[in-house]
Motif scaffolding. Structure first.
Motif, PDB file in Angstrom:
ATOM      1  N   LYS A  74       0.853  -1.190   0.000  1.00 51.96           N
ATOM      2  CA  LYS A  74       0.000   0.000   0.000  1.00 51.96           C
ATOM      3  C   LYS A  74       0.886   1.236   0.000  1.00 51.96           C
ATOM      4  N   ASN A  75       0.485   2.229  -0.794  1.00 53.48           N
ATOM      5  CA  ASN A  75       1.245   3.481  -0.801  1.00 53.48           C
ATOM      6  C   ASN A  75       0.830   4.344   0.386  1.00 53.48           C
ATOM      7  N   GLY A  78      -2.832   4.618   1.049  1.00 52.00           N
ATOM      8  CA  GLY A  78      -3.599   3.404   1.301  1.00 52.00           C
ATOM      9  C   GLY A  78      -4.010   2.654   0.051  1.00 52.00           C
ATOM     10  N   SER A  79      -3.597   3.116  -1.120  1.00 55.91           N
ATOM     11  CA  SER A  79      -3.925   2.418  -2.367  1.00 55.91           C
ATOM     12  C   SER A  79      -2.952   1.257  -2.579  1.00 55.91           C
ATOM     13  N   ARG A  80      -3.513   0.133  -3.025  1.00 49.24           N
ATOM     14  CA  ARG A  80      -2.691  -1.054  -3.265  1.00 49.24           C
ATOM     15  C   ARG A  80      -1.933  -0.927  -4.581  1.00 49.24           C
ATOM     16  N   TYR A  81      -0.716  -1.478  -4.591  1.00 49.88           N
ATOM     17  CA  TYR A  81       0.068  -1.533  -5.825  1.00 49.88           C
ATOM     18  C   TYR A  81       0.906  -2.805  -5.836  1.00 49.88           C
ATOM     19  N   GLY A 161       4.819   3.570   2.419  1.00 45.24           N
ATOM     20  CA  GLY A 161       3.461   3.152   2.786  1.00 45.24           C
ATOM     21  C   GLY A 161       3.510   1.965   3.721  1.00 45.24           C
ATOM     22  N   GLN A 162       2.680   0.956   3.404  1.00 41.13           N
ATOM     23  CA  GLN A 162       2.619  -0.252   4.217  1.00 41.13           C
ATOM     24  C   GLN A 162       3.102  -1.432   3.390  1.00 41.13           C
ATOM     25  N   VAL A 163       3.947  -2.223   4.001  1.00 46.53           N
ATOM     26  CA  VAL A 163       4.487  -3.393   3.308  1.00 46.53           C
ATOM     27  C   VAL A 163       4.634  -4.527   4.309  1.00 46.53           C
TER      28      VAL A 163
END
Length: 179
Positions: A74-75, A78-81, A161-163
């Motif tokens: 997530k960036n 909060g958008s997934r990539y 972001g989140q990883v």
């Protein structure tokens, strides 16, 4: 007392070869590294964020772990990539058209080569970790810890972001498919 010391010395000398092969994690060093410090040099292709094909030979960059196929991050919004695709693309762009030189340290139990790879003198493992597109694999080596701390402090790459760390993601995938 002297005989006890001599006996202890004999035991230590007898077990020294076995102790020398012990890894910090407790496992034995595989005997698969037939050609330690073997060098590969040539055109390379990024297969993953931590895996190259150098002259047709696959080499895993030792000491790092990059996102796996299918792994999403997530960036900062909060958008997934697809962090796997981006990590692979970053490695590909670092290589460009230059030749890559890899020093093979070992072959794992699946006979896959692992080693340090450089392009134009730059350590690709350190560069991937410092840019935030791979993690230092601390259980294998402390070499890239400072690079990871730098990327984390600057919120570079996946750290923005989140990883989920790739080894944790793989474990979760195994648990979920086992249900």
């Amino acid at each position: 007392m002297r005989r006890a010391g001599t006996a202890l010395l004999a035991v230590l000398l007898a077990t020294a070869p076995a102790l020398a092969q012990q890894r910090p994690g407790g496992g034995r060093t595989p005997s698969h590294s037939e050609h330690p410090n073997e060098r590969l040099f040539g055109r390379a292709t990024a297969l993953e964020g931590d895996l190259l094909s150098v002259g047709g030979e696959e080499v895993r960059i030792m000491g790092i772990d990059a996102p796996d196929p299918g792994q999403m991050c997530k960036n900062r919004y909060g958008s997934r990539y697809d962090c796997f695709a981006i990590a692979k693309g970053v490695l590909k762009s670092m290589i460009g058209d230059a030749d890559v030189e890899c020093t093979i340290a070992e072959r794992d139990r699946n006979r896959q080569m692992k080693g340090e790879c450089r392009v134009r003198g730059i350590d690709l493992g350190a560069a991937m970790v410092a840019r935030g597109w791979a993690f230092a694999f601390r259980s294998l080596t402390p070499v890239y810890q400072q690079s990871e701390a730098y990327a984390q402090s600057k919120k570079l790459g996946m750290w923005a972001g989140q990883v989920e760390k790739p080894w944790e993601w793989r474990s979760r995938q195994l648990r979920e498919t086992a249900r």
